[in-house]
Design an enzyme around this catalytic site. Structure first.
Site, PDB file in Angstrom:
ATOM      1  N   GLY A   1      31.660  34.503  30.727  1.00 37.03           N
ATOM      2  CA  GLY A   1      30.730  33.512  31.255  1.00 37.03           C
ATOM      3  C   GLY A   1      31.457  32.406  31.981  1.00 37.03           C
ATOM      4  O   GLY A   1      31.007  31.262  32.003  1.00 37.03           O
TER       5      GLY A   1
ATOM      6  N   SER B   1      35.961  39.269  30.892  1.00 34.04           N
ATOM      7  CA  SER B   1      35.909  38.235  31.923  1.00 34.04           C
ATOM      8  C   SER B   1      36.681  36.991  31.453  1.00 34.04           C
ATOM      9  O   SER B   1      37.856  37.106  31.123  1.00 34.04           O
ATOM     10  CB  SER B   1      34.444  37.932  32.262  1.00 34.04           C
ATOM     11  OG  SER B   1      34.351  37.141  33.412  1.00 34.04           O
TER      12      SER B   1
END
Ligand SMILES: *[C@@H]1O[C@H](CO)[C@@H](O)[C@H](O)[C@H]1NC(C)=O
Ligand SMILES: *[C@@H]1O[C@H](CO)[C@@H](O)[C@H](O)[C@H]1NC(C)=O
Ligand SMILES: *[C@@H]1O[C@H](CO)[C@@H](O)[C@H](O)[C@H]1NC(C)=O
Ligand SMILES: *[C@@H]1O[C@H](CO)[C@@H](O)[C@H](O)[C@H]1NC(C)=O
Ligand SMILES: *[C@@H]1O[C@H](CO)[C@@H](O)[C@H](O)[C@H]1NC(C)=O
Length: 573
Positions: A141, A219
């Site tokens: 995120g 991520s």
């Protein structure tokens, strides 16, 4: 399989009504609940909303987390999921968008509580002698969004591993840095370290083995996993790691100029003091929602200038603070050899570049009417993407020319329809694949078991409509799509074909978490060939698709996928 769960509870004598309890020494007792695993429907224990650090509020804002304090009474770890860390919501924030569908009530709270350092534990067996391997998932995120709520663990619970999903402070509250002792930066990374320490102390009470811990991240979470390995504060708190689409070598993993960004964000939050004590005082007391709104404004402004906007909300090389997570850049650390090699899986998705392409198309090219501007598309576009990916100076356009020759094709210059597949490849490599392979090579240099994968499965659902709303290009196998198969994400279902690949992924990962090898002879994975270690630059890696295979020479094969494989050339899809 449900009978087994009940039997275990009876065995360890922890049942209270229908709910399992766990008592942590010196902290207190909590009451969780029983979940049901994804494929085999077996019962597992689930404890949500467990505080793992003292709430980082008041004077603790921006500061390293403090150890959690004991609670009285029985902690509700079944209905109380634990606040997510304050974050802003916008089209740039896909995880927030997902969550707003799933969890409207929580989102509509007027104020976002900074009291957010909670952890979730999933375990198939909470007998303290079970000694099951542990996997800690650090969510992604972009360091400014996400929470444990999005990543349901019932797929991991088909396997004999304990899954732990911590929160960490996000956005400016987690990462703002003035390089002063008051606002040193890396608070969010230190939250992750605190979670790992908590696991060392307490995971055995959930059936986990503190000496067999794998850190897995996706991520920004993958950057985190890789950073946790190079930080002296955390490297000894786990034995193995998995990075999915990110490593510490990524240009977006470290904020190169945190003070400039912090002052910009502060200004937008109406903390306009030029004097440091007053500025600090303002930042210490501004509402989290205002600080996050200011960060969103900064991010939007940066993206509209063709920059990534990571400043003010990413890990930093610390120059101040009583506890320092990182004192040298990851590049320096890797180059010096002063890091641990560990058994590790590294990998990326086939079309990682569709995400950055979307950003620059939507927030830069389109608003400036450049999508058909032949002059701009002849060289300016090359400079734009180089700059976005962190290449600051390019004397005589040397890199631009090389990029055009290698990726874009000189005959395609001037025409975006012809250019974008090459831009996707270039962006995939700059943003994700290059840093992934780089970390893998450094791990090999230490002689550590290293596994590399490329994820190619185009499942029935994609995150792209949320991460890239109204994108002018198709997403392909985009950033984050494997999350749909590994976790239960609210509103994202799976079909039968997805479930086959999901089960394969989970079995490979559980094998690695358990044996340090994703395809050991003792635990083959149906439909998956033996996955050899990556031993050299042109070595073997696993392509994960509906039919998976072993290929050789990742940089040659995977750095140019969209041109080689005729990425669908449909601008309006
Ligand atoms: C799990 O439950 C589902 C839904 O009740 C059922 O269709 C499936 O056959 C069950 N699977 C197993 C392995 O028992
Ligand atoms: C800053 O102050 C202006 C003017 O008072 C106000 O409109 C704006 O909402 C404030 N911004 C933030 C982020 O609080
Ligand atoms: C955008 O560019 C096209 C072609 O160069 C031109 O015809 C059009 O007027 C431009 N539109 C705007 C809003 O500048
Ligand atoms: C760009 O290339 C596409 C695909 O070959 C072609 O259809 C289009 O006419 C070209 N655009 C221009 C302005 O030449
Ligand atoms: C994945 O497999 C499918 C089915 O064989 C194939 O059509 C597709 O091209 C493969 N994807 C990639 C990215 O190789």
């Amino acid at each position: 399989m449900k009978a087994e769960g009940v039997f275990l509870v009876a065995l360890v004598g922890l049942v209270s009504g229908q709910r399992p309890q766990v008592t942590l020494p010196d902290l207190g007792t909590m009451e969780g609940y029983f979940g049901e695993s994804f494929i085999s429907n077996r019962s597992f224990y689930h404890f949500k909303g467990i505080p793992f650090a003292k709430p980082p509020i008041g004077n603790l804002r921006f500061q390293p987390p403090q150890p959690v304090e004991p609670w009285t009474g029985i902690l509700d770890a079944h209905s109380n999921i634990g606040n997510e860390c304050p974050q802003s919501f916008s089209v740039l924030n896909w995880q927030g968008a997902l969550q707003s569908r799933a969890d409207d009530d929580d989102l509509n709270k007027a104020k976002e509580p900074e009291d957010c350092l909670y952890i979730q534990v999933y375990s198939p067996n909470i007998d303290p002698t079970a000694n099951l391997p542990v996997v800690v998932f650090i969510h992604g995120g972009a360091f400014f969004s996400g929470s444990s709520r999005i990543y349901g663990g019932n797929k991991f619970m088909d396997h004999d591993v304990v899954l732990v999903v911590p929160h960490y402070r996000l956005g400016p509250l987690g990462f703002l840095s003035l390089q002063t002792d008051e606002i040193p930066g890396n608070a969010g990374m230190l939250d992750q370290v605190e979670a790992l320490k908590w696991i060392q102390k307490y995971i055995s009470f959930f059936g986990g083995n503190p000496n067999q811990v794998t850190v897995m991240g996706e991520s920004a979470g993958a950057v985190s996993a890789s950073l946790l390995n190079v930080s002296p504060l955390s490297t000894n708190l786990f034995q193995q790691y998995i990075t999915q689409s990110g490593t510490a070598l990524a240009s977006w993993g470290i904020d190169p100029d945190p003070v400039t960004a912090a002052i910009d964000v502060a200004f937008r939050a109406n903390c306009t003091n030029s004097e440091i004590t007053a500025l600090t005082q303002c930042l210490m007391t501004v509402e989290p929602s205002e600080l996050n709104a200011a960060y969103m404004e900064y991010l939007t402004a940066e993206t509209r200038q063709g920059r990534s906007g990571i400043g003010g909300s990413a890990p930093v090389v610390q120059k101040a603070g009583s506890v320092r997570f990182l004192e040298k850049s990851p590049h320096e650390i890797f180059a010096s050899g002063d890091y641990n090699g560990k058994p590790a899986i590294f990998g990326a998705n086939k079309h990682e570049g569709t995400q950055p392409y979307f950003f620059l198309h939507t927030f830069y090219l389109a608003p400036r009417n450049l999508t058909e501007d032949v002059e701009f598309l002849s060289r300016g576009v090359t400079r734009l993407f180089l700059n976005f990916h962190g290449v600051g100076t390019d004397q005589g356009d040397t890199l631009a020319i090389a990029t055009e020759n290698t990726y874009y094709g000189v005959n395609n210059m001037g025409n975006l329809t012809l250019l974008w597949p090459g831009i996707i490849d270039f962006s995939s490599n700059m943003q994700i694949k290059g840093p992934t392979f780089g970390n893998a090579e450094f791990n090999i240099a230490k002689g550590a078991p290293t596994y590399l994968y490329s994820f190619h499965f185009d499942g029935s659902r994609s995150l792209y409509p949320i991460t890239a709303p109204f994108s002018p290009i198709p997403g392909g196998v985009c950033h984050g799509n494997e999350m749909i198969l590994q976790f239960s994400i609210p509103t994202f279902g799976t079909n039968t074909e997805d479930e086959v690949v999901s089960n394969q992924l989970l079995t490979l990962w559980a094998n690695f978490i358990t044996y340090g090898d994703p395809t050991p002879v003792s635990s083959p994975v149906e439909g998956i060939p033996t996955w050899p270690r990556l031993e050299s630059r042109d070595g073997s890696y696993l392509v994960i698709n509906s039919t998976s295979s072993i290929l050789q020479d990742y940089t040659r094969v995977e750095y140019f996928v969209s041109i080689n494989e005729n990425f669908p050339n449909n601008i309006m899809n």
